[in-house]
Design a protein around this motif. Structure first.
Motif, mmCIF file in Angstrom:
data_model
loop_
_atom_site.group_PDB
_atom_site.id
_atom_site.type_symbol
_atom_site.label_atom_id
_atom_site.label_comp_id
_atom_site.label_asym_id
_atom_site.label_seq_id
_atom_site.Cartn_x
_atom_site.Cartn_y
_atom_site.Cartn_z
ATOM 1 N N ALA A 84 59.428 10.407 35.098
ATOM 2 C CA ALA A 84 60.632 11.270 34.485
ATOM 3 C C ALA A 84 60.896 10.937 32.957
ATOM 4 C CB ALA A 84 61.951 10.976 35.539
ATOM 5 N N ALA A 85 60.924 9.626 32.602
ATOM 6 C CA ALA A 85 60.620 9.185 31.188
ATOM 7 C C ALA A 85 59.573 9.464 30.584
ATOM 8 C CB ALA A 85 60.968 7.758 31.352
ATOM 9 N N ALA A 86 58.287 9.583 31.225
ATOM 10 C CA ALA A 86 57.073 9.669 30.575
ATOM 11 C C ALA A 86 56.934 11.318 30.072
ATOM 12 C CB ALA A 86 56.083 9.584 31.231
ATOM 13 N N ARG A 87 57.360 12.168 30.811
ATOM 14 C CA ARG A 87 57.382 13.581 30.430
ATOM 15 C C ARG A 87 58.632 14.102 29.358
ATOM 16 N NH1 ARG A 87 60.621 17.021 33.469
ATOM 17 N NH2 ARG A 87 61.699 16.209 35.377
ATOM 18 N N ARG A 88 59.400 13.167 29.107
ATOM 19 C CA ARG A 88 60.382 13.725 28.170
ATOM 20 C C ARG A 88 59.852 13.785 26.822
ATOM 21 N NH1 ARG A 88 66.070 10.613 29.281
ATOM 22 N NH2 ARG A 88 64.700 8.862 28.041
ATOM 23 N N LEU A 89 60.550 14.715 25.971
ATOM 24 C CA LEU A 89 60.184 14.859 24.715
ATOM 25 C C LEU A 89 61.808 14.460 24.001
ATOM 26 C CD1 LEU A 89 58.270 18.170 23.939
ATOM 27 C CD2 LEU A 89 57.416 15.813 24.496
ATOM 28 N N ASN A 90 61.767 14.581 22.815
ATOM 29 C CA ASN A 90 63.181 14.168 22.019
ATOM 30 C C ASN A 90 64.226 15.248 22.310
ATOM 31 O OD1 ASN A 90 64.702 12.779 20.004
ATOM 32 N ND2 ASN A 90 64.845 14.734 18.911
ATOM 33 N N ASN A 91 63.592 16.441 22.472
ATOM 34 C CA ASN A 91 64.695 17.674 22.843
ATOM 35 C C ASN A 91 64.841 17.902 24.390
ATOM 36 O OD1 ASN A 91 66.153 19.941 23.010
ATOM 37 N ND2 ASN A 91 64.872 21.015 21.472
ATOM 38 N N PRO A 92 66.067 17.580 24.840
ATOM 39 C CA PRO A 92 66.263 17.753 26.087
ATOM 40 C C PRO A 92 65.888 19.145 26.747
ATOM 41 C CG PRO A 92 68.013 16.750 25.433
ATOM 42 C CD PRO A 92 67.246 17.160 24.335
ATOM 43 N N ALA A 93 65.839 20.074 26.025
ATOM 44 C CA ALA A 93 65.599 21.612 26.484
ATOM 45 C C ALA A 93 64.204 21.527 27.149
ATOM 46 C CB ALA A 93 65.506 22.278 25.282
ATOM 47 N N LEU B 119 51.714 9.442 36.762
ATOM 48 C CA LEU B 119 51.445 10.752 37.453
ATOM 49 C C LEU B 119 52.766 10.986 38.110
ATOM 50 C CD1 LEU B 119 48.264 9.917 39.098
ATOM 51 C CD2 LEU B 119 48.374 11.195 37.321
ATOM 52 N N PRO B 120 52.812 12.330 38.528
ATOM 53 C CA PRO B 120 54.188 12.816 39.181
ATOM 54 C C PRO B 120 54.365 11.879 40.425
ATOM 55 C CG PRO B 120 52.971 14.699 38.613
ATOM 56 C CD PRO B 120 51.966 13.407 38.122
ATOM 57 N N GLY B 121 55.258 11.558 40.702
ATOM 58 C CA GLY B 121 55.683 10.636 41.928
ATOM 59 C C GLY B 121 55.658 8.988 41.431
ATOM 60 N N ASP B 122 55.022 8.813 40.089
ATOM 61 C CA ASP B 122 55.009 7.251 39.817
ATOM 62 C C ASP B 122 56.558 7.041 39.344
ATOM 63 O OD1 ASP B 122 52.404 7.166 40.216
ATOM 64 O OD2 ASP B 122 51.971 7.413 38.383
ATOM 65 N N ALA B 123 56.923 6.009 39.343
ATOM 66 C CA ALA B 123 58.147 5.553 38.893
ATOM 67 C C ALA B 123 58.760 5.889 37.495
ATOM 68 C CB ALA B 123 58.419 4.039 39.157
ATOM 69 N N GLY B 124 57.748 5.456 36.536
ATOM 70 C CA GLY B 124 57.847 5.885 35.003
ATOM 71 C C GLY B 124 57.804 7.609 34.732
#
Length: 476
Positions: free
Chosen positions: A57-66, A50-55
């Motif tokens: 930022a990485a969990a919401r990323r796709l391959n494309n930084p856009a 969930l937002p606020g959890d340590a992971g």
């Protein structure tokens, strides 16, 4: 030079906002309370982030930084089909938009969203027995190649090592040995899917045959969440890979010679023509894979080179099947563990499927378009062979008569060059496009992706997801 210099893993497109629930949190009768994510977390064998959890930022990323700015309400790393079913039940109960994700390579960023992302990357087991491979939906292609190579077998699949098997197979699966062995979906014997109502279905030619048909080219995210696949395998013998380069002055001659040669070559030979511009540097190259030895390859190359002109550089190498896939994926010098972590890059992309050769004027338009200033490229990947010997209606992938696929790539976030050249070439290539190179610009995407199969796909959608739990901006 390797295939990674050609293939750019993801493409930029404005992310269409996914619909939020009609009923928002608040007071009053009939208002849905905000989701109690702790209840879902308690039901999962996997992990809910969930937002606020340590992971997060990485969990919401796709391959494309856009698409790094997209913030899901939650990401569920599912460990089993039961986890997927529980996640879908939670989304239905709370009116939360839901998106599924395997490798996170959606060109339009549609493997994320503003609601719940169901991530199957932990369901990545690869097993082999008696000529069949059972592959978890979250397996990356490099791991599929690596684990099957230990048994001396493989499946026809794509070149980017970090692509997830689910998205590739569900959209068809064009790859570097497809002319010899067919598309990824052509060797798919069964698929396990969790449907919108939470059922776990094993689909094959005799069970849920319509859903099985749709899962071979109908696109990921439309009908359910895939959790595993069973594929027929082929022997993974050594391959011969080659790279040829010409000065830019030969670009038109190379295009003309390649399109007359590559789609009609023997099945054993696949090739890709690359036209690229990197600031002031222009490049013409042909890369390819041959399932036989070097001498046989040289005989096949001779008539093409005679027409295209003598290359300025030439590299031919025989490698193990796994090493050849690493070369094509741009991680030849890396261990498999590093191939799983290829550097992310921001790209924009569009596509065509070419059903006929370019005339002389079309060749000039293409070459001149690439020569315009910027950092961009066009890739023409040969089709034909085994791909074309399957009827267009036998699977949901309709483009069996195409001679080659066309991919337009631009570095960065500006889509103007893409749109201009794509529009210029539409008069020659028509409106055919590949659903795995999904393009948010397309208005006629149903016919472009699915052709005459669109109507049957809509019927399958109505049968298995009548309330449209799975909603993509270009969703059936």
């Amino acid at each position: 030079m390797d295939r990674r210099a050609f293939l750019h893993a993801a493409a930029l497109a404005p992310l269409a906002p996914l619909a939020l629930p009609a009923r928002a949190a608040g007071s009053g009768a009939g208002v849905t309370p905000p989701p109690d994510w702790s209840r879902l977390r308690g039901r999962l064998a996997g992990t809910l982030v969930l937002p606020g959890d340590a992971g997060y930022a990485a969990a919401r990323r796709l391959n494309n930084p856009a698409f790094d700015g997209v913030r899901p309400q939650a990401v569920a790393y599912c460990a089993s089909a039961a986890d997927v079913s529980a996640s879908l039940a939670f989304a239905r109960a709370h009116g939360v938009p839901v998106t599924s994700r395997s490798g996170g390579h959606s060109y339009a960023g549609w493997s994320t969203g503003t609601g719940l992302v169901i991530d199957v990357s932990r369901m990545n087991r690869v097993a082999y027995a008696s000529g069949r491979a059972t592959v978890g939906a979250g397996a990356k292609l490099i791991d599929v190649y690596d684990r099957l190579a230990r048994h001396g077998v493989s499946i026809p699949a794509g070149s980017c090592p970090t692509v997830g098997i689910a998205g590739l197979a569900l959209g068809g699966g064009i790859g570097v040995v497809s002319r010899k062995y067919g598309l990824t979906c052509d060797v798919l014997e069964s698929v396990r899917l969790v449907t919108a109502d939470g059922r776990v279905l094993t689909c094959d030619a005799r069970h849920h045959a319509g859903l099985y048909w749709a899962s071979r080219g109908g696109g990921g995210g439309n009908f359910g969440v895939a959790v595993s696949f069973t594929f027929r395998t082929h022997q993974a013998s050594d391959l011969t890979v080659f790279f040829l380069h010409w000065p830019w002055a030969r670009a038109g001659a190379v295009v003309k010679a390649w399109q007359a040669w590559a789609p009609s070559a023997p099945d054993e030979l696949w090739s890709s023509l690359h036209l690229g511009r990197e600031e002031r540097d222009l490049d013409v190259a042909v890369v390819g894979v041959h399932t036989g030895g070097r001498a046989a390859l040289e005989r096949l190359l001779a008539p093409f080179v005679e027409r295209a002109g003598r290359p300025s550089s030439r590299s031919v190498r025989t490698a193990s099947y796994l090493d050849a896939m690493k070369i094509m994926g741009g991680c030849a010098s890396m261990p498999v563990s590093e191939c799983r972590r290829m550097r992310r890059e921001t790209f924009a992309a569009k596509s065509h499927l070419a059903y006929r050769r370019l005339p002389a004027k079309g060749v000039r338009v293409l070459v001149d378009g690439v020569a315009r200033g910027g950092r961009h490229s066009v890739l023409l990947d040969a089709m034909g062979g085994a791909i074309g010997r399957v009827a267009p209606s036998a699977t949901a992938f309709p483009h069996r008569a195409a001679l080659f696929s066309v991919q337009y790539y631009a570095k960065g976030t500006d889509r103007r060059w893409l749109r201009q050249l794509h529009g210029d070439m539409a008069g020659y290539f028509g409106d055919h496009a590949y659903v795995n190179y999904i393009d948010p610009d397309l208005s006629n995407w149903r016919s472009s992706y699915y052709g005459p199969n669109a109507e049957r796909l809509a019927e399958v959608k109505a049968t298995y997801d009548p309330n449209r739990l799975f909603r993509l901006p270009q969703g059936l």
